[in-house]
Design a protein around this motif. Structure first.
Motif, PDB file in Angstrom:
ATOM      1  N   GLN A 175       0.902  -1.293   0.070  1.00  0.00           N
ATOM      2  CA  GLN A 175      -0.197   0.024   0.010  1.00  0.00           C
ATOM      3  C   GLN A 175       0.783   1.325  -0.083  1.00  0.00           C
ATOM      4  N   TYR A 176       1.983   1.128   0.855  1.00  0.00           N
ATOM      5  CA  TYR A 176       2.747   2.527   0.781  1.00  0.00           C
ATOM      6  C   TYR A 176       3.513   2.957  -0.484  1.00  0.00           C
ATOM      7  N   LEU A 177       3.611   1.700  -1.480  1.00  0.00           N
ATOM      8  CA  LEU A 177       4.561   1.859  -2.640  1.00  0.00           C
ATOM      9  C   LEU A 177       3.507   2.481  -3.689  1.00  0.00           C
ATOM     10  N   GLU A 178       2.108   2.545  -3.214  1.00  0.00           N
ATOM     11  CA  GLU A 178       1.308   2.941  -4.321  1.00  0.00           C
ATOM     12  C   GLU A 178       1.686   4.380  -5.049  1.00  0.00           C
ATOM     13  N   LEU A 206       6.157  -4.153  -7.159  1.00  0.00           N
ATOM     14  CA  LEU A 206       6.605  -3.007  -8.421  1.00  0.00           C
ATOM     15  C   LEU A 206       6.249  -4.043  -9.692  1.00  0.00           C
ATOM     16  N   THR A 207       6.333  -5.419  -9.462  1.00  0.00           N
ATOM     17  CA  THR A 207       5.790  -6.214 -10.732  1.00  0.00           C
ATOM     18  C   THR A 207       4.671  -5.859 -11.108  1.00  0.00           C
ATOM     19  N   ASN A 208       3.648  -5.733 -10.398  1.00  0.00           N
ATOM     20  CA  ASN A 208       2.294  -5.392 -10.396  1.00  0.00           C
ATOM     21  C   ASN A 208       2.079  -4.177 -11.018  1.00  0.00           C
ATOM     22  N   GLN A 209       2.978  -3.389 -10.590  1.00  0.00           N
ATOM     23  CA  GLN A 209       2.725  -2.043 -11.178  1.00  0.00           C
ATOM     24  C   GLN A 209       3.120  -2.146 -12.529  1.00  0.00           C
ATOM     25  N   LEU A 210       4.285  -2.586 -13.012  1.00  0.00           N
ATOM     26  CA  LEU A 210       4.914  -2.775 -14.270  1.00  0.00           C
ATOM     27  C   LEU A 210       3.836  -3.388 -15.124  1.00  0.00           C
ATOM     28  N   THR A 211       3.125  -4.541 -14.672  1.00  0.00           N
ATOM     29  CA  THR A 211       2.021  -5.298 -15.444  1.00  0.00           C
ATOM     30  C   THR A 211       0.731  -4.187 -15.991  1.00  0.00           C
ATOM     31  N   HIS A 212       0.506  -3.382 -14.843  1.00  0.00           N
ATOM     32  CA  HIS A 212      -0.509  -2.450 -14.840  1.00  0.00           C
ATOM     33  C   HIS A 212      -0.118  -1.378 -15.993  1.00  0.00           C
ATOM     34  N   GLN A 213       1.129  -1.147 -15.993  1.00  0.00           N
ATOM     35  CA  GLN A 213       1.934  -0.185 -16.859  1.00  0.00           C
ATOM     36  C   GLN A 213       1.805  -0.384 -18.310  1.00  0.00           C
ATOM     37  N   MET A 214       2.093  -1.900 -18.472  1.00  0.00           N
ATOM     38  CA  MET A 214       2.086  -2.567 -20.014  1.00  0.00           C
ATOM     39  C   MET A 214       0.704  -2.344 -20.372  1.00  0.00           C
ATOM     40  N   GLY A 218       1.779   3.342 -20.046  1.00  0.00           N
ATOM     41  CA  GLY A 218       2.152   4.347 -19.329  1.00  0.00           C
ATOM     42  C   GLY A 218       3.676   4.670 -19.594  1.00  0.00           C
ATOM     43  N   PRO A 219       4.336   5.620 -18.764  1.00  0.00           N
ATOM     44  CA  PRO A 219       5.498   5.878 -18.958  1.00  0.00           C
ATOM     45  C   PRO A 219       6.583   4.945 -18.433  1.00  0.00           C
ATOM     46  N   PRO A 220       7.814   4.895 -18.897  1.00  0.00           N
ATOM     47  CA  PRO A 220       8.777   4.160 -18.553  1.00  0.00           C
ATOM     48  C   PRO A 220       8.933   3.986 -17.100  1.00  0.00           C
ATOM     49  N   ILE A 221       9.809   2.941 -16.646  1.00  0.00           N
ATOM     50  CA  ILE A 221      10.063   2.792 -15.019  1.00  0.00           C
ATOM     51  C   ILE A 221      10.367   3.862 -14.434  1.00  0.00           C
ATOM     52  N   SER A 222       9.846   4.423 -13.375  1.00  0.00           N
ATOM     53  CA  SER A 222      10.323   5.752 -12.607  1.00  0.00           C
ATOM     54  C   SER A 222      11.860   5.594 -12.095  1.00  0.00           C
ATOM     55  N   ASN A 243       9.959 -17.775  -9.680  1.00  0.00           N
ATOM     56  CA  ASN A 243       9.021 -17.311 -10.520  1.00  0.00           C
ATOM     57  C   ASN A 243       8.765 -15.758 -10.584  1.00  0.00           C
ATOM     58  N   LEU A 244       8.809 -15.311  -9.309  1.00  0.00           N
ATOM     59  CA  LEU A 244       8.294 -13.827  -9.258  1.00  0.00           C
ATOM     60  C   LEU A 244       9.665 -13.058  -9.556  1.00  0.00           C
ATOM     61  N   HIS A 245      11.101 -13.660  -9.482  1.00  0.00           N
ATOM     62  CA  HIS A 245      12.102 -12.991 -10.029  1.00  0.00           C
ATOM     63  C   HIS A 245      12.303 -13.046 -11.422  1.00  0.00           C
ATOM     64  N   ASP A 246      11.947 -14.088 -12.095  1.00  0.00           N
ATOM     65  CA  ASP A 246      11.777 -14.045 -13.659  1.00  0.00           C
ATOM     66  C   ASP A 246      10.683 -13.321 -14.239  1.00  0.00           C
ATOM     67  N   ASN A 247       9.815 -13.123 -13.283  1.00  0.00           N
ATOM     68  CA  ASN A 247       8.591 -12.446 -13.944  1.00  0.00           C
ATOM     69  C   ASN A 247       9.122 -10.854 -14.015  1.00  0.00           C
ATOM     70  N   LEU A 248       9.506 -10.412 -13.020  1.00  0.00           N
ATOM     71  CA  LEU A 248      10.172  -9.063 -12.892  1.00  0.00           C
ATOM     72  C   LEU A 248      10.932  -8.655 -14.021  1.00  0.00           C
ATOM     73  N   PHE A 249      11.916  -9.571 -14.175  1.00  0.00           N
ATOM     74  CA  PHE A 249      12.946  -9.171 -15.459  1.00  0.00           C
ATOM     75  C   PHE A 249      12.002  -9.246 -16.822  1.00  0.00           C
ATOM     76  N   THR A 250      11.097 -10.074 -16.835  1.00  0.00           N
ATOM     77  CA  THR A 250      10.447 -10.143 -18.079  1.00  0.00           C
ATOM     78  C   THR A 250       9.518  -8.719 -18.211  1.00  0.00           C
ATOM     79  N   MET A 251       8.979  -8.271 -17.207  1.00  0.00           N
ATOM     80  CA  MET A 251       8.223  -6.980 -17.359  1.00  0.00           C
ATOM     81  C   MET A 251       9.040  -6.021 -17.502  1.00  0.00           C
ATOM     82  N   LEU A 252      10.232  -5.836 -16.772  1.00  0.00           N
ATOM     83  CA  LEU A 252      11.213  -4.924 -17.212  1.00  0.00           C
ATOM     84  C   LEU A 252      11.662  -4.880 -18.612  1.00  0.00           C
ATOM     85  N   GLU A 253      11.897  -6.160 -19.237  1.00  0.00           N
ATOM     86  CA  GLU A 253      12.356  -5.976 -20.627  1.00  0.00           C
ATOM     87  C   GLU A 253      11.232  -5.568 -21.648  1.00  0.00           C
TER      88      GLU A 253
END
Length: 535
Positions: A175-178, A206-214, A218-222, A243-253
């Motif tokens: 919630q704090y990182l919203e 952060l992964t959830n935020q990137l998923t929404h961003q896609m 939205g704008p690139p990673i802040s 799986n979470l780790h790999d999903n993060l880097f997939t989203m980042l790419e």
């Protein structure tokens, strides 16, 4: 706190003491006015306030002031401060007034009242027995505020421990990182500290935020999201949830739309792999996340280059050297090498050769993904090339730049002379992530020369608060030396390169070489320093 120092046999006046709040109702008793925000006032007696506060004692007893400005504080907070000084208690203190009252105590050095404020905070923490984001947010925000404004961690352990005891760490971080982009780096650091070994709480959010961003394009990673990932031990996430780790880097790419972001993602992945390799080589039984160590040396000083290279050798070296990691180092290498050719051969390379070098550099900017320089630098002279020829290395007017320019408030006679002895440089600079700052003086940093094994001194960022005593600036922990590139300008606003003096520093060049560089290359007697800060 003992106020009276006379040896009369009469007991000294000490505080806290109950002088009686009823005295505040007497118009003949009050002889000083405290001016608060919104043009409000609070009346009190200067003697009683002076018993509690040496600062007010000085203002009234020495400077003879009959009013004191407290304009940044609401009347309610000032009134409670005065009543506490009269009664010896902080009765009536609330969460809404806590921050201001606590700050008034610090500003006016009422130590006993500061201790009472801390006691109030701890008692409030004890009352939070069920997980409530609102209650825990109060504890976390006030702890962060004290770290930012007073450089004190007195409340941090209380806040973090309460969140952990209530097993609310994951929910709080999520919630704090919203509003992650609105958080200061101090708050981001506390989030990392709260997560501890459970880095996956940060990664999941952060992964959830990137998923929404896609989805919304939205704008690139802040900047703040990058900061969190750069300063978190992602290897711990990989160990606990691959799986979470790999999903993060997939989203980042997937959200990397430019070369610079792609390079950052690659470096982040490489760092994680290095952490994994280090874990294999040195098994660690602790789950505590070690803080990322600082390197306070300014990184662009004293690179080595063979000045005797021919033009063809220099071109080949320029395009293949691993020491050249940004466009500034490339430009400065050309500038320094050409100046040395003038020193030894009496002339620069031809204009066509210089144009070829510029073409090579701009080509490397594209292939290496180097950031362009600020727009204003296109009008600076770079010695080798005149003013106005640097447009291909700079952003267009109004275009966002990855560097900010930070000018030094000091000047010096000769840069090499300065780097040969004791000295400091002061810069005014509010770092990214710091939106508001209520500390006195300017946000900024100090660089100082440090003795080294070489002939020239290293230049390091001062991070000790003692270095900032009695100066015009205060330091923020988010300022990093590795993001700095220092250059100097002569009185004609021509840049004078200092990155490639490794030969002078190591002693490969003679004292005659030193004198030539200092007297001919740095021909003017007044130089200004500038930092290009990577954001």
């Amino acid at each position: 706190a003992v106020v009276s120092t006379q040896s009369t046999g009469v007991p000294n006046v000490t505080v806290p003491m109950n002088f009686g709040k009823d005295l505040l109702l007497s118009p003949t008793h009050n002889n000083i006015v405290l001016n608060t925000s919104k043009d409000m006032t609070v009346s009190a007696n200067s003697v009683i306030l002076s018993f509690n506060s040496p600062v007010i004692g000085h203002l009234t007893g020495t400077l003879h002031l009959t009013s004191v400005d407290m304009l940044e504080f609401d009347r309610e907070a000032v009134q409670l401060f005065v009543e506490a000084a009269y009664s010896g208690t902080v009765e009536g203190l609330t969460r809404a007034l806590f921050r201001d009252v606590n700050k008034i105590c610090k500003v006016f050095k009422v130590d006993w009242m500061s201790e009472k404020c801390v006691e109030f905070y701890k008692e409030e923490a004890e009352t939070v027995t069920t997980a409530s984001y609102t209650d825990l947010l109060f504890l976390f925000e006030e702890a962060a505020y004290i770290v930012e404004m007073q450089k004190s961690r007195d409340l941090v352990e209380v806040a973090l421990k309460r969140i952990e005891v209530l097993q609310y760490k994951k929910q709080f971080i999520d919630q704090y990182l919203e509003n992650v982009d609105r958080l200061s780096t101090v708050k981001l650091d506390l989030v990392i500290e709260l997560a501890g070994s459970e880095v996956n709480y940060i990664v999941q959010t952060l992964t959830n935020q990137l998923t929404h961003q896609m989805r919304v394009q939205g704008p690139p990673i802040s900047v703040n999201s990058r900061y969190l990932l750069n300063n978190s031990n992602l290897h711990l996430c990989m160990k606990s949830d691959r799986n979470l780790h790999d999903n993060l880097f997939t989203m980042l790419e997937n959200v990397s739309t430019d070369f610079e972001t792609m390079r950052w993602v690659f470096q982040l992945m490489k760092r994680t792999q290095q952490q994994e390799q280090q874990q294999k080589e040195e098994p660690c039984t602790s789950t505590t996340v070690a803080p990322i160590p600082r390197n306070n040396k300014i990184p662009n000083l004293y690179h080595n280059m063979n000045m005797e290279m021919s033009y063809d050798q220099f071109v080949n070296w320029l395009c293949t050297s691993g020491d050249i990691t940004n466009v500034l180092l490339a430009l400065e290498a050309v500038n320094t090498w050409c100046r040395y050719q003038y020193k030894t051969h009496g002339s620069f390379s031809s204009k066509s050769q210089l144009n070829t070098l510029l073409e090579r550099i701009t080509g490397m900017m594209n292939t290496q993904g180097w950031l362009k320089l600020p727009y204003s630098l296109r009008f600076d002279g770079w010695g080798t090339w005149g003013r106005g020829t640097m447009s291909r290395c700079c952003v267009s007017e109004g275009e966002k730049c990855g560097y900010v320019e930070v000018d030094c408030i000091d000047t010096c006679d000769k840069p090499l002379t300065f780097l040969s002895g004791e000295g400091t440089l002061i810069f005014h600079f509010k770092p990214p992530g710091v939106t508001t700052c209520e500390q006195s003086g300017h946000c900024g940093f100090i660089l100082k020369t440090i003795p080294s094994a070489g002939k020239l001194r290293t230049l390091e960022l001062c991070t000790d608060t003692k270095d900032y005593d009695n100066t015009s600036v205060h330091f923020h922990d988010s300022i990093r030396a590795e993001n700095m590139h220092i250059i100097c300008y002569d009185s004609n606003c021509y840049s004078r390169s200092i990155s490639w003096f490794g030969g002078l520093h190591s002693g490969l060049e003679t004292s005659d070489d030193f004198m030539w560089w200092n007297d001919i290359y740095f021909i003017f007697r007044s130089f200004k320093w500038k930092i290009l800060y990577l954001i």
